[in-house]
Design a protein around this motif. Sequence first.
Motif, short mmCIF file in Angstrom:
data_model
loop_
_atom_site.label_atom_id
_atom_site.label_comp_id
_atom_site.label_asym_id
_atom_site.label_seq_id
_atom_site.Cartn_x
_atom_site.Cartn_y
_atom_site.Cartn_z
N ILE A 150 21.35 64.11 -22.90
CA ILE A 150 22.33 63.99 -23.34
C ILE A 150 23.13 63.40 -23.40
O ILE A 150 24.15 62.38 -24.73
N ARG A 151 23.03 61.98 -22.63
CA ARG A 151 24.18 61.71 -21.69
C ARG A 151 24.01 60.90 -22.96
O ARG A 151 24.84 59.69 -23.73
N SER A 152 22.79 60.16 -23.17
CA SER A 152 22.56 59.76 -24.62
C SER A 152 22.97 59.07 -25.85
O SER A 152 23.08 58.27 -26.15
N VAL A 153 22.72 60.54 -26.28
CA VAL A 153 23.05 60.86 -27.77
C VAL A 153 24.36 60.68 -27.50
O VAL A 153 24.73 59.88 -28.57
N TYR A 154 25.10 61.21 -26.62
CA TYR A 154 26.98 61.02 -27.02
C TYR A 154 27.54 59.27 -26.62
O TYR A 154 28.14 59.22 -27.47
N LEU A 155 26.74 58.47 -26.27
CA LEU A 155 26.79 56.87 -26.03
C LEU A 155 26.11 56.60 -27.13
O LEU A 155 27.19 55.68 -27.24
N GLY A 156 25.15 57.46 -27.98
CA GLY A 156 24.34 56.44 -29.00
C GLY A 156 25.69 56.82 -30.20
O GLY A 156 26.10 56.03 -31.34
N GLY A 157 26.16 58.14 -30.15
CA GLY A 157 27.12 58.25 -30.73
C GLY A 157 28.15 57.51 -31.12
O GLY A 157 29.14 57.38 -31.64
N PHE A 199 30.71 62.52 -23.70
CA PHE A 199 30.31 61.47 -22.41
C PHE A 199 30.62 61.81 -21.46
O PHE A 199 30.72 61.16 -20.03
N ALA A 200 32.09 61.30 -21.62
CA ALA A 200 32.71 61.43 -20.38
C ALA A 200 33.24 62.54 -19.26
O ALA A 200 32.17 62.51 -18.67
N LEU A 201 33.04 63.31 -19.84
CA LEU A 201 32.63 64.98 -19.26
C LEU A 201 31.08 65.12 -19.17
O LEU A 201 31.19 64.92 -17.52
N THR A 202 30.10 64.41 -19.72
CA THR A 202 28.53 64.76 -18.48
C THR A 202 29.01 64.18 -18.22
O THR A 202 27.76 63.95 -16.94
N VAL A 203 29.15 62.67 -18.05
CA VAL A 203 28.52 61.62 -16.55
C VAL A 203 29.95 62.45 -15.57
O VAL A 203 29.60 62.23 -14.39
N THR A 204 30.82 63.06 -16.01
CA THR A 204 32.01 63.52 -15.14
C THR A 204 30.83 64.81 -14.14
O THR A 204 30.87 64.82 -12.66
N GLN A 205 30.64 65.51 -14.46
CA GLN A 205 30.00 66.55 -14.18
C GLN A 205 28.37 66.52 -13.58
O GLN A 205 28.05 66.44 -12.28
N LEU A 206 27.74 65.17 -13.96
CA LEU A 206 27.18 64.48 -13.36
C LEU A 206 27.01 63.75 -12.22
O LEU A 206 25.82 64.00 -10.35
N TRP A 207 28.06 63.50 -12.43
CA TRP A 207 28.49 62.45 -11.27
C TRP A 207 28.91 63.42 -10.33
O TRP A 207 29.11 63.19 -8.67
N ARG A 208 29.74 64.91 -10.20
CA ARG A 208 30.15 66.05 -9.51
C ARG A 208 28.81 66.25 -8.91
O ARG A 208 28.78 66.57 -7.49
N HIS A 209 28.18 66.59 -9.96
CA HIS A 209 27.01 67.48 -9.23
C HIS A 209 25.70 66.71 -8.19
O HIS A 209 25.58 67.00 -7.34
N ALA A 210 25.88 65.67 -8.16
CA ALA A 210 25.49 63.92 -7.91
C ALA A 210 25.85 64.19 -6.14
O ALA A 210 25.71 64.41 -4.63
#
Length: 88
Positions: A20-27, A62-73
């Motif tokens: 979904i990260r790419s969908v948010y970025l595209g939007g 998009f920022a929320l998604t990236v932050t969640q993935l970063w925190r998970h990593a």
Amino acid sequence: MALMKRVALAPRAVRQLRRIRSVYLGGAVLSLLGLVLQAEQGPGGRQAVIVAVLLVAFSALFALTVTQLWRHARTSHCTTAQKLTPSA
């Protein structure tokens, strides 16, 4: 914030966030393009406001998604995060 416990995401949730990260970025990019096109035509009024709201919404998601993935990593103790992190 120091008392907040880090919980790793399930593998399915991580896959969904990555998709979904790419969908948010595209939007966000399309909303920005629409805002630029509205600005070229002069004072847009209601349409420019709607496009601006969409741009803010997609950017926030998009920022929320990236932050969640970063925190998970960053969760080194979690085997799920270790399996999904690309090895060097």
